[in-house]
Scaffold this active site. Structure first.
Site, short mmCIF file in Angstrom:
data_model
loop_
_atom_site.label_atom_id
_atom_site.label_comp_id
_atom_site.label_asym_id
_atom_site.label_seq_id
_atom_site.Cartn_x
_atom_site.Cartn_y
_atom_site.Cartn_z
N LEU A 1 1.13 -1.21 -0.02
CA LEU A 1 -0.04 -0.02 0.12
C LEU A 1 0.82 1.20 0.16
CD1 LEU A 1 -2.61 -1.07 2.70
CD2 LEU A 1 -3.06 -0.85 0.30
N ASP A 2 0.44 2.35 -0.70
CA ASP A 2 1.00 3.52 -0.66
C ASP A 2 1.43 3.94 0.91
OD1 ASP A 2 1.08 3.62 -3.34
OD2 ASP A 2 -0.52 5.13 -3.34
N MET A 3 2.39 4.67 1.07
CA MET A 3 2.79 5.10 2.44
C MET A 3 1.49 5.89 3.17
SD MET A 3 5.74 7.90 3.37
CE MET A 3 6.19 8.34 5.19
N THR B 1 -1.74 5.42 2.37
CA THR B 1 -2.70 4.76 2.57
C THR B 1 -2.77 3.95 3.77
OG1 THR B 1 -3.02 4.82 -0.12
CG2 THR B 1 -4.08 3.07 1.22
N ARG C 1 -6.06 6.69 -6.79
CA ARG C 1 -6.12 7.98 -6.43
C ARG C 1 -6.10 8.73 -8.14
NH1 ARG C 1 -0.42 8.26 -2.88
NH2 ARG C 1 -0.80 10.46 -2.94
#
Length: 565
Positions: free
Chosen positions: A412-414, A416, A513
């Protein structure tokens, strides 16, 4: 004594109650300072009311809902500065050119004016333009076109003639085989030898016919090829000359771009980008708003206070750019330049290099011999980064030091938050990886969007690829992008914001996003999205549900963790 610089713009609003920032803006991830917001608002009002020049940004089309394909949006910047008399004001700039001009009243000039009448650029560009004209004239000449078409026709006719001859040879070979068989059954002695000799000569004759056919056509094709090759040699010579002149002009042009920094040091564009490992700077380097404003400030002894950039007009086809929205400076062109120019200024630390979740616990939701499922908090990396070691992976490494893993299955993105599964054994890793690769794993995200969704549900199909000029941002690209599909469903809408479920059917970087923020998607960024929208305390995106089969028992498992926003 009042200032006389037309590029130094005074604030029209009362700013006495606004505190100055303690540090200068980190341009690649920021929230606009109130002074920048005032300056941007004042500049936007000027863009609407001014009559000195004309450029169709597409603002009227946006307001009327009728798109205009000829409209071109632009990035603008404001730099709040203090002059030597202690007065606060701001400088304004635009990226590239507007209305085919790079000098407009009220905006700082370019670092180098390539369009000036006495500029070498115009003279040397005209030489390249003339070669372009020669290339076009030659490649589109009647003789070139006729020879190209004639050669194509000859090759096609030759292929057809050869194919026909080969078909005839195959039929003749079959007939001779039958004759040979019959002769061997009915003839003997000299009669048989004579018959076999006749058949052999017929075979040789067929081969010679094919040989002479090839030679005949080759002579025709060679005659045309030689004529066309001479024209192509002329064309390649022109193109080589054009390439050489273009490279020389580009290098000479980049040498004119000299940038000051906060220490009073000057460095040229070629030298700046040589440190990045690139042979040449990218096209348009030095023409963005931020370096233009800082260069003017340093050259005129203004003290930079804060900076912001915003998009004005219709969105471009690929990038996520929304009218009136603030955005960070680009990486490929601006990062090397601004890294030099900001030397000597007290700049905010890069927020992306701070361990945001250092003191936030990561909840362990499930554990057995095969795997663990965790709830990653927003601000924690999935795996270690270049400057931040703290991550979900490293925390599990410390906690499970006596297992084969942990093994990273997905990320997961930082920014998120949400569910992540890690394998503890190689066997489990193989099984889980297979499920993710085959896309049998079901995921559901929840997000808060800055806007009201147009319908209760929908689907977004926008192919994506990385932005080579501004990583880690992603682009929508129908030519080179990879397929990306997202389903969405409204949960609730209130106070001008929509809470939605998101179901990604592909796993492209920043897919959710971009699909939400892009004007061809939902056209509304997630709340707190500092890359594609407006930065806030956190990105309002959470991986809420994860479904897959247990790697050992094959039991179907469903994990859910509600979002905390």
């Amino acid at each position: 004594m009042p200032h006389t610089d037309p590029c130094f713009i005074s604030f029209q609003a009362d700013i006495n109650a606004i505190d100055l920032p303690e540090q200068f803006t980190f341009p690649f991830y920021y929230q606009p300072h109130p002074l920048c917001e005032l300056a941007a608002k004042q500049l936007q009002e000027h863009l609407i009311s001014q009559t000195d020049w004309q450029h169709d940004f597409g603002v009227d089309a946006l307001q009327s809902g009728q798109p205009n394909s000829a409209a071109i949006g632009k990035m603008f910047g404001v730099l709040v500065v203090k002059n030597t008399q202690g007065e606060l004001g701001y400088l304004a700039a635009f990226s590239g050119k507007i209305a085919d001009q790079n000098l407009l009243p009220g905006f700082v000039p370019p670092v180098f004016d390539m369009l000036a009448k006495d500029s070498f650029f115009r003279t040397e560009l005209s030489e390249i333009t003339e070669i372009n004209h020669q290339v076009t004239t030659l490649s589109q000449s009647q003789r070139f076109v006729e020879l190209t078409e004639q050669l194509a026709t000859l090759n096609a006719d030759y292929q057809q003639a050869e194919a026909t001859q080969r078909e005839q040879m195959i039929a003749a070979r079959a007939a001779r085989k039958l004759e040979r068989s019959q002769a061997e059954q009915t003839l003997s002695g000299e009669a048989l030898n004579a018959a076999l000799d006749s058949l052999a000569k017929a075979s040789v004759a067929d081969k010679n016919t094919l040989k002479y056919l090839k030679l005949e056509w080759q002579d025709k094709i060679t005659a045309v090829t030689e004529q066309l090759s001479e024209l192509q040699r002329q064309l390649e010579t022109l193109k080589a000359t054009r390439k050489q002149l273009s490279h020389a002009l580009q290098k000479k042009l980049f040498d004119q771009y000299q940038f000051l920094n906060g220490l009073g040091q000057t460095r040229g564009l070629n030298a700046i980008f040589a440190q990045t490992g690139l042979n040449v700077p990218p096209a348009g380097a030095g023409e963005c708003a931020a370096p233009k404003m800082l260069q003017y400030a340093f050259a005129h002894h203004y003290t930079p206070i804060a900076m912001a950039e915003f998009w004005w007009g219709v969105s471009p086809k690929s990038e996520v750019r929304k009218h009136g929205q603030f955005y960070p400076s680009c990486h490929s062109k601006c990062h090397p330049i601004l890294s030099h120019m900001l030397n000597g200024l007290n700049v905010e630390a890069n927020p992306l290099e701070k361990p945001w979740a250092e003191n936030i616990e990561m909840a362990l939701l499930y554990q057995d011999d095969a795997m663990v499922v965790v709830n990653k908090p927003s601000g924690l990396l999935s795996v270690p980064g270049k400057t931040i070691s703290d991550s979900a992976f490293t925390r599990l490494q410390q906690q499970f030091s006596d297992v084969e893993g942990p093994f990273v299955i997905h990320r997961l993105d930082m920014a998120t938050s949400g569910l992540l599964v890690f394998a503890l054994t190689r066997r489990a890793n193989k099984s889980l990886q297979k499920q993710f690769i085959s896309r049998t794993v079901k995921k559901r995200y929840v997000a808060l969007l800055d806007g009201e969704v147009p319908s209760p549900s929908g689907e977004i199909n926008l192919p994506m690829r990385g932005d080579p000029d501004d990583r880690p941002r992603q682009l929508v690209c129908f030519e080179h992008g990879k397929p990306a599909r997202t389903e969405w469903q409204e949960i609730e809408t209130k106070h001008g914001q929509s809470k939605v479920f998101l179901y990604p059917h592909t796993g492209r970087t920043h897919q959710l996003r971009v699909h939400c923020a892009h004007h061809l998607g939902l056209n509304m960024a997630m709340v707190g999205d500092g890359l594609y929208g407006t930065r806030d305390k956190r990105l309002h995106l959470h991986a809420e549900t994860l479904e897959f089969d247990h790697p050992y028992t094959k039991q179907h498992m469903i994990f859910q963790q509600d979002a905390d926003f």
